[in-house]
Design a protein around this motif. Sequence first.
Motif, PDB file in Angstrom:
ATOM      1  N   SER A  16      -5.428  -1.301  10.945  1.00  0.00           N
ATOM      2  CA  SER A  16      -4.996  -2.488  11.661  1.00  0.00           C
ATOM      3  C   SER A  16      -6.105  -3.549  11.698  1.00  0.00           C
ATOM      4  CB  SER A  16      -4.582  -2.058  13.068  1.00  0.00           C
ATOM      5  OG  SER A  16      -4.163  -3.130  13.824  1.00  0.00           O
ATOM      6  N   LEU A  17      -7.331  -3.095  11.854  1.00  0.00           N
ATOM      7  CA  LEU A  17      -8.465  -4.024  11.814  1.00  0.00           C
ATOM      8  C   LEU A  17      -8.630  -4.625  10.423  1.00  0.00           C
ATOM      9  CD1 LEU A  17     -11.257  -2.119  13.790  1.00  0.00           C
ATOM     10  CD2 LEU A  17      -9.599  -3.775  14.635  1.00  0.00           C
ATOM     11  N   TYR A  18      -8.484  -3.783   9.415  1.00  0.00           N
ATOM     12  CA  TYR A  18      -8.635  -4.276   8.046  1.00  0.00           C
ATOM     13  C   TYR A  18      -7.593  -5.357   7.773  1.00  0.00           C
ATOM     14  CZ  TYR A  18     -11.026   0.268   7.598  1.00  0.00           C
ATOM     15  OH  TYR A  18     -11.819   1.370   7.773  1.00  0.00           O
ATOM     16  N   LEU A  19      -6.380  -5.091   8.255  1.00  0.00           N
ATOM     17  CA  LEU A  19      -5.300  -6.045   8.025  1.00  0.00           C
ATOM     18  C   LEU A  19      -5.644  -7.406   8.625  1.00  0.00           C
ATOM     19  CD1 LEU A  19      -2.510  -6.810   7.084  1.00  0.00           C
ATOM     20  CD2 LEU A  19      -1.534  -5.687   9.101  1.00  0.00           C
ATOM     21  N   ARG A  20      -6.122  -7.382   9.857  1.00  0.00           N
ATOM     22  CA  ARG A  20      -6.481  -8.658  10.456  1.00  0.00           C
ATOM     23  C   ARG A  20      -7.595  -9.349   9.687  1.00  0.00           C
ATOM     24  NH1 ARG A  20      -7.725  -8.835  16.561  1.00  0.00           N
ATOM     25  NH2 ARG A  20      -9.114  -7.191  15.897  1.00  0.00           N
ATOM     26  N   ALA A  21      -8.611  -8.571   9.306  1.00  0.00           N
ATOM     27  CA  ALA A  21      -9.727  -9.144   8.565  1.00  0.00           C
ATOM     28  C   ALA A  21      -9.243  -9.791   7.271  1.00  0.00           C
ATOM     29  CB  ALA A  21     -10.758  -8.065   8.261  1.00  0.00           C
ATOM     30  N   GLU A  70      -2.304  -8.711  -2.179  1.00  0.00           N
ATOM     31  CA  GLU A  70      -1.699  -7.405  -2.429  1.00  0.00           C
ATOM     32  C   GLU A  70      -2.030  -6.404  -1.346  1.00  0.00           C
ATOM     33  OE1 GLU A  70      -2.751  -5.544  -6.130  1.00  0.00           O
ATOM     34  OE2 GLU A  70      -1.966  -7.255  -7.277  1.00  0.00           O
ATOM     35  N   LEU A  71      -3.314  -6.378  -0.967  1.00  0.00           N
ATOM     36  CA  LEU A  71      -3.734  -5.381   0.019  1.00  0.00           C
ATOM     37  C   LEU A  71      -3.090  -5.662   1.370  1.00  0.00           C
ATOM     38  CD1 LEU A  71      -5.264  -2.829   0.442  1.00  0.00           C
ATOM     39  CD2 LEU A  71      -7.355  -4.141   0.829  1.00  0.00           C
ATOM     40  N   ILE A  72      -2.938  -6.936   1.696  1.00  0.00           N
ATOM     41  CA  ILE A  72      -2.242  -7.291   2.939  1.00  0.00           C
ATOM     42  C   ILE A  72      -0.827  -6.723   2.912  1.00  0.00           C
ATOM     43  CG2 ILE A  72      -1.187  -9.204   4.215  1.00  0.00           C
ATOM     44  CD1 ILE A  72      -3.707 -10.840   3.647  1.00  0.00           C
ATOM     45  N   THR A  73      -0.115  -6.994   1.825  1.00  0.00           N
ATOM     46  CA  THR A  73       1.252  -6.485   1.709  1.00  0.00           C
ATOM     47  C   THR A  73       1.290  -4.966   1.828  1.00  0.00           C
ATOM     48  OG1 THR A  73       1.683  -8.318   0.208  1.00  0.00           O
ATOM     49  CG2 THR A  73       3.328  -6.569   0.295  1.00  0.00           C
ATOM     50  N   THR A  74       0.358  -4.325   1.135  1.00  0.00           N
ATOM     51  CA  THR A  74       0.295  -2.864   1.176  1.00  0.00           C
ATOM     52  C   THR A  74       0.074  -2.352   2.599  1.00  0.00           C
ATOM     53  OG1 THR A  74      -0.637  -2.851  -1.045  1.00  0.00           O
ATOM     54  CG2 THR A  74      -0.920  -0.863   0.273  1.00  0.00           C
ATOM     55  N   LEU A  75      -0.903  -2.947   3.269  1.00  0.00           N
ATOM     56  CA  LEU A  75      -1.213  -2.478   4.628  1.00  0.00           C
ATOM     57  C   LEU A  75      -0.052  -2.743   5.578  1.00  0.00           C
ATOM     58  CD1 LEU A  75      -4.981  -3.427   5.055  1.00  0.00           C
ATOM     59  CD2 LEU A  75      -3.968  -1.164   4.753  1.00  0.00           C
ATOM     60  N   GLU A  76       0.595  -3.891   5.412  1.00  0.00           N
ATOM     61  CA  GLU A  76       1.757  -4.180   6.257  1.00  0.00           C
ATOM     62  C   GLU A  76       2.829  -3.122   6.075  1.00  0.00           C
ATOM     63  OE1 GLU A  76       1.446  -9.065   6.701  1.00  0.00           O
ATOM     64  OE2 GLU A  76       2.723  -8.201   5.139  1.00  0.00           O
ATOM     65  N   LYS A  77       3.017  -2.711   4.827  1.00  0.00           N
ATOM     66  CA  LYS A  77       4.023  -1.677   4.559  1.00  0.00           C
ATOM     67  C   LYS A  77       3.599  -0.355   5.185  1.00  0.00           C
ATOM     68  CE  LYS A  77       6.507  -2.804   0.456  1.00  0.00           C
ATOM     69  NZ  LYS A  77       6.108  -3.043  -0.944  1.00  0.00           N
ATOM     70  N   ILE A  78       2.349   0.029   4.966  1.00  0.00           N
ATOM     71  CA  ILE A  78       1.862   1.296   5.518  1.00  0.00           C
ATOM     72  C   ILE A  78       2.041   1.314   7.035  1.00  0.00           C
ATOM     73  CG2 ILE A  78      -0.191   2.694   5.969  1.00  0.00           C
ATOM     74  CD1 ILE A  78      -1.243   1.801   3.215  1.00  0.00           C
ATOM     75  N   LEU A  79       1.644   0.241   7.676  1.00  0.00           N
ATOM     76  CA  LEU A  79       1.692   0.203   9.141  1.00  0.00           C
ATOM     77  C   LEU A  79       3.111  -0.033   9.668  1.00  0.00           C
ATOM     78  CD1 LEU A  79      -1.572  -1.806   9.902  1.00  0.00           C
ATOM     79  CD2 LEU A  79      -1.121   0.583  10.474  1.00  0.00           C
TER      80      LEU A  79
ATOM     81  N   SER B 204       3.753   1.399  15.520  1.00  0.00           N
ATOM     82  CA  SER B 204       4.647   1.024  14.439  1.00  0.00           C
ATOM     83  C   SER B 204       4.503   1.986  13.264  1.00  0.00           C
ATOM     84  CB  SER B 204       4.335  -0.411  14.022  1.00  0.00           C
ATOM     85  OG  SER B 204       4.854  -0.697  12.756  1.00  0.00           O
ATOM     86  N   TYR B 205       3.265   2.315  12.935  1.00  0.00           N
ATOM     87  CA  TYR B 205       3.012   3.274  11.860  1.00  0.00           C
ATOM     88  C   TYR B 205       3.685   4.621  12.137  1.00  0.00           C
ATOM     89  CZ  TYR B 205       0.618   6.911   9.237  1.00  0.00           C
ATOM     90  OH  TYR B 205       0.351   8.004   8.456  1.00  0.00           O
TER      91      TYR B 205
END
Lengths: 210, 210
Positions: A16-21, A70-79, B204-205
């Motif tokens: 979640s932190l990575y996503l915000r960053a 891409e990584l944002i999209t990936t993390l959004e999907k994971i979370l 959410s995860y």
Amino acid sequence: MAKQKDISPLTIQRLSLYLRALREMRDFGEVSASSKDIAERVGSTAPQIRKDLSYFGSFGQKGRGYKIDELITTLEKILGVDKKWKVALVGVGKLGQSLLQYKGFWKSGFEIAAIFEKDPGKIGRRILGIPIYPTESMPKICEQENILMAIITVPFESAEEAFQRALDSGIRGILNFTGYCCFKPPPHAFIKDVNMSAEIEALSYYISTY
Amino acid sequence: MAKQKDISPLTIQRLSLYLRALREMRDFGEVSASSKDIAERVGSTAPQIRKDLSYFGSFGQKGRGYKIDELITTLEKILGVDKKWKVALVGVGKLGQSLLQYKGFWKSGFEIAAIFEKDPGKIGRRILGIPIYPTESMPKICEQENILMAIITVPFESAEEAFQRALDSGIRGILNFTGYCCFKPPPHAFIKDVNMSAEIEALSYYISTY
DNA sequence: AGTTGTGAATCTGTTCACAGCC
DNA sequence: GGCTGTGAACAGATTCACAACT
């Protein structure tokens, strides 16, 4: 990307932190980022970030780092924050109202869709357009509205009851501000405790001790 | 009881839970408690509790458990909450005001003694009797009033500046609501991050995955 | 019998170091 | 040369099991 088992809660929290960053970096016009770049933003280390991501797959390019979009999209999907979540607020005293007002969290797809209260003086009114229902109607409304998450801010004494009612209403994720912490959720429901007293008392310990 | 080194932050956080549980038990008229009793209250295990306490000394009686009153006093001393702490609130937007109103945390000896703000419209006024000062005066006021803790609720963009100013003002403990998490405090200052977005995204995860 | 306090064993999480790719 | 992905080493936290005490 879906059913990975046994991933540490600590990893999830960090994702979640990575996503915000990454969103910050994107807003700043950056296009790609190395694990080191991300680490600096979130106050962690590069291997930690690579390890965390590696539990879910390989998203980077050796020698080049990660494509931020891409990584944002990936993390959004994971979370799971690529979906819209409807959330119930249970208990709308001082703290509950504050959380309502404070838009900070509702950015990424969380929407308070209903408020539940015991106080007859509040029932039937609206706050920020959100209707206040009696607690008894929680099962019905949550089903109708497809609400799967609840933020519980009732007083400590009513906590157990509120938890039970939430679960009976099909709630699967609870953000718990009550301080009540011995509730054992059933297999596919999840509780996250937010405990500000414990945080500030920990500070007191560190200042006193060191 | 004082200078134990290298105790896990997790232990410290739990001590705070034990303290609350014991106070509840006392208010309920109980006089003594076994590690099992406490464990049930806080949703932990008996050996965990004994281990946590053992880092600080031996406070129980074999075969009998712990005297509640004594253990409360002991824990209060360990956590440093036997003292009165003055706390600064930095940033009094929506979230800051909420925390002010929400008396929950200020029970155990924490008192908001000063508010610091950038907004000229708020400076000079009072909220709940607490004066609002311009941020520039923070070093002076904190020294005068002997304020060692700060709760920082400024927007993300102003976070770094606010952190720096707090440290320059002699603040040693920061409760951080800004989401800014890459600040490295000097050796004897401490930061605790409270991150509600990360909590709800973790939920959410779990809901999505299981 | 009941319960603590704790060393030892286990489990979990983090860091390291490097092979492999760009 | 730069950076990822990961198995192996290390560090940290929890659980267990039991001796010691009431």
